[in-house]
Design a protein around this motif. Sequence first.
Motif, mmCIF file in Angstrom:
data_model
loop_
_atom_site.group_PDB
_atom_site.id
_atom_site.type_symbol
_atom_site.label_atom_id
_atom_site.label_comp_id
_atom_site.label_asym_id
_atom_site.label_seq_id
_atom_site.Cartn_x
_atom_site.Cartn_y
_atom_site.Cartn_z
ATOM 1 N N TYR A 177 5.412 12.189 4.335
ATOM 2 C CA TYR A 177 6.028 10.870 4.244
ATOM 3 C C TYR A 177 5.661 10.167 2.938
ATOM 4 O O TYR A 177 4.514 10.225 2.489
ATOM 5 C CB TYR A 177 5.548 9.968 5.376
ATOM 6 C CG TYR A 177 5.926 10.402 6.766
ATOM 7 C CD1 TYR A 177 7.148 10.054 7.329
ATOM 8 C CD2 TYR A 177 5.029 11.140 7.549
ATOM 9 C CE1 TYR A 177 7.483 10.434 8.625
ATOM 10 C CE2 TYR A 177 5.356 11.517 8.848
ATOM 11 C CZ TYR A 177 6.587 11.165 9.372
ATOM 12 O OH TYR A 177 6.915 11.539 10.649
ATOM 13 N N ILE A 178 6.645 9.504 2.340
ATOM 14 C CA ILE A 178 6.372 8.443 1.373
ATOM 15 C C ILE A 178 6.329 7.166 2.196
ATOM 16 O O ILE A 178 7.350 6.714 2.722
ATOM 17 C CB ILE A 178 7.461 8.357 0.293
ATOM 18 C CG1 ILE A 178 7.608 9.696 -0.436
ATOM 19 C CG2 ILE A 178 7.132 7.235 -0.693
ATOM 20 C CD1 ILE A 178 6.365 10.143 -1.181
ATOM 21 N N HIS A 179 5.149 6.605 2.331
ATOM 22 C CA HIS A 179 4.910 5.513 3.290
ATOM 23 C C HIS A 179 4.579 4.242 2.522
ATOM 24 O O HIS A 179 3.668 4.227 1.685
ATOM 25 C CB HIS A 179 3.745 5.909 4.203
ATOM 26 C CG HIS A 179 3.505 4.959 5.327
ATOM 27 N ND1 HIS A 179 4.340 4.870 6.422
ATOM 28 C CD2 HIS A 179 2.517 4.044 5.541
ATOM 29 C CE1 HIS A 179 3.881 3.968 7.266
ATOM 30 N NE2 HIS A 179 2.783 3.441 6.751
ATOM 31 N N ILE A 180 5.338 3.144 2.798
ATOM 32 C CA ILE A 180 5.167 1.904 2.043
ATOM 33 C C ILE A 180 4.996 0.732 3.006
ATOM 34 O O ILE A 180 5.996 0.187 3.509
ATOM 35 C CB ILE A 180 6.362 1.652 1.102
ATOM 36 C CG1 ILE A 180 6.587 2.869 0.198
ATOM 37 C CG2 ILE A 180 6.124 0.399 0.254
ATOM 38 C CD1 ILE A 180 7.798 2.748 -0.693
ATOM 39 N N PRO A 181 3.774 0.321 3.286
ATOM 40 C CA PRO A 181 3.546 -0.848 4.150
ATOM 41 C C PRO A 181 3.445 -2.140 3.316
ATOM 42 O O PRO A 181 2.906 -2.150 2.204
ATOM 43 C CB PRO A 181 2.196 -0.541 4.810
ATOM 44 C CG PRO A 181 1.781 0.819 4.327
ATOM 45 C CD PRO A 181 2.552 1.080 3.083
ATOM 46 N N LEU A 182 3.958 -3.234 3.866
ATOM 47 C CA LEU A 182 3.753 -4.571 3.334
ATOM 48 C C LEU A 182 2.985 -5.338 4.398
ATOM 49 O O LEU A 182 3.490 -5.555 5.507
ATOM 50 C CB LEU A 182 5.085 -5.248 3.027
ATOM 51 C CG LEU A 182 5.002 -6.635 2.383
ATOM 52 C CD1 LEU A 182 4.318 -6.561 1.020
ATOM 53 C CD2 LEU A 182 6.378 -7.259 2.251
ATOM 54 N N GLU A 212 0.826 -1.207 0.000
ATOM 55 C CA GLU A 212 0.000 0.000 0.000
ATOM 56 C C GLU A 212 0.866 1.266 0.000
ATOM 57 O O GLU A 212 0.907 2.004 0.993
ATOM 58 C CB GLU A 212 -0.944 0.003 1.205
ATOM 59 C CG GLU A 212 -1.898 -1.178 1.245
ATOM 60 C CD GLU A 212 -2.909 -1.075 2.371
ATOM 61 O OE1 GLU A 212 -2.856 -0.082 3.130
ATOM 62 O OE2 GLU A 212 -3.752 -1.978 2.501
ATOM 63 N N PRO A 213 1.562 1.560 -1.079
ATOM 64 C CA PRO A 213 2.371 2.788 -1.121
ATOM 65 C C PRO A 213 1.480 4.019 -1.144
ATOM 66 O O PRO A 213 0.454 4.061 -1.828
ATOM 67 C CB PRO A 213 3.157 2.635 -2.432
ATOM 68 C CG PRO A 213 2.288 1.763 -3.292
ATOM 69 C CD PRO A 213 1.612 0.809 -2.347
ATOM 70 N N GLY A 214 1.878 5.021 -0.371
ATOM 71 C CA GLY A 214 1.067 6.227 -0.315
ATOM 72 C C GLY A 214 1.843 7.421 0.189
ATOM 73 O O GLY A 214 3.030 7.335 0.527
ATOM 74 N N VAL A 215 1.158 8.535 0.229
ATOM 75 C CA VAL A 215 1.707 9.783 0.743
ATOM 76 C C VAL A 215 0.925 10.136 2.000
ATOM 77 O O VAL A 215 -0.309 10.149 1.996
ATOM 78 C CB VAL A 215 1.598 10.920 -0.294
ATOM 79 C CG1 VAL A 215 2.152 12.215 0.285
ATOM 80 C CG2 VAL A 215 2.335 10.551 -1.570
ATOM 81 N N VAL A 216 1.650 10.409 3.082
ATOM 82 C CA VAL A 216 1.031 10.730 4.365
ATOM 83 C C VAL A 216 1.510 12.107 4.816
ATOM 84 O O VAL A 216 2.714 12.376 4.851
ATOM 85 C CB VAL A 216 1.398 9.690 5.439
ATOM 86 C CG1 VAL A 216 0.791 10.069 6.788
ATOM 87 C CG2 VAL A 216 0.938 8.304 5.020
#
Length: 234
Positions: free
Chosen positions: A121-126, A93-97
């Motif tokens: 943030y450039i936020h990248i959860p796996l 779920e790559p996103g901008v926070v």
Amino acid sequence: MRLFFIFIFFLGFNLSHAQLFDKEKVLNKENIDKKRWSWGYFLGFNAYDFQIKYNNTFNEQTNNDLEVGKNPSFNVGLIGNLRINEYLDLRLEPGVVFANRTLTFPDVAESNSVRDVNSSYIHIPLLLKFSAKRINNFKPFVVGGASISTNLSSNEDNPQDNTAGQFRMKTQNYYYEVGFGVDFYFEYFKFTPSLRGVFGMGNELVRDEDPNSPYTSNIESVKTRGIFINFTFQ
């Protein structure tokens, strides 16, 4: 944030109630979860906080702790979902926070005691998504995993520190995440409200040059923690 919680509760209750007790149990998007790969996007809100640990227990027992002001902000991103089996999915779920926090230092002169910490943030959860069995047109799930983020507003390499009014943080950070949500299946799309906690694993503080700085000398670590409320469309 309380309004968001109340909204999600009543939305989930009303939709699930309709699905459970509606006599016409027509399955919407019946095959959407059978695809090997699926895609979507999310919009949401967040409330970021700091977990601050001090160098001595005395400070933790006094009223000299930093005050952290939390201001709700928003996040947006994309979803890539890999189906493993009927109950398990792997999600990226790559996103901008965008996050906004305010720090107030009690041991500093009032005119220079507040620092606004605005982060992008450039936020990248796996994440692993564990789903229950689908009931009519809704399906609850829990989710957990790890994430990495790049703080574009960290100012880690800025030579100016708090003496010049600049609070600095590390650019690269790591987290673990846990949450839950409900998939609702409509005629043309799947809609998913979810709630997730985000917890920093490493110290994000960049110390001032002065080892006796009133801003950072008594702080052992600063870690991000926060809550995401996301609305996903697939």
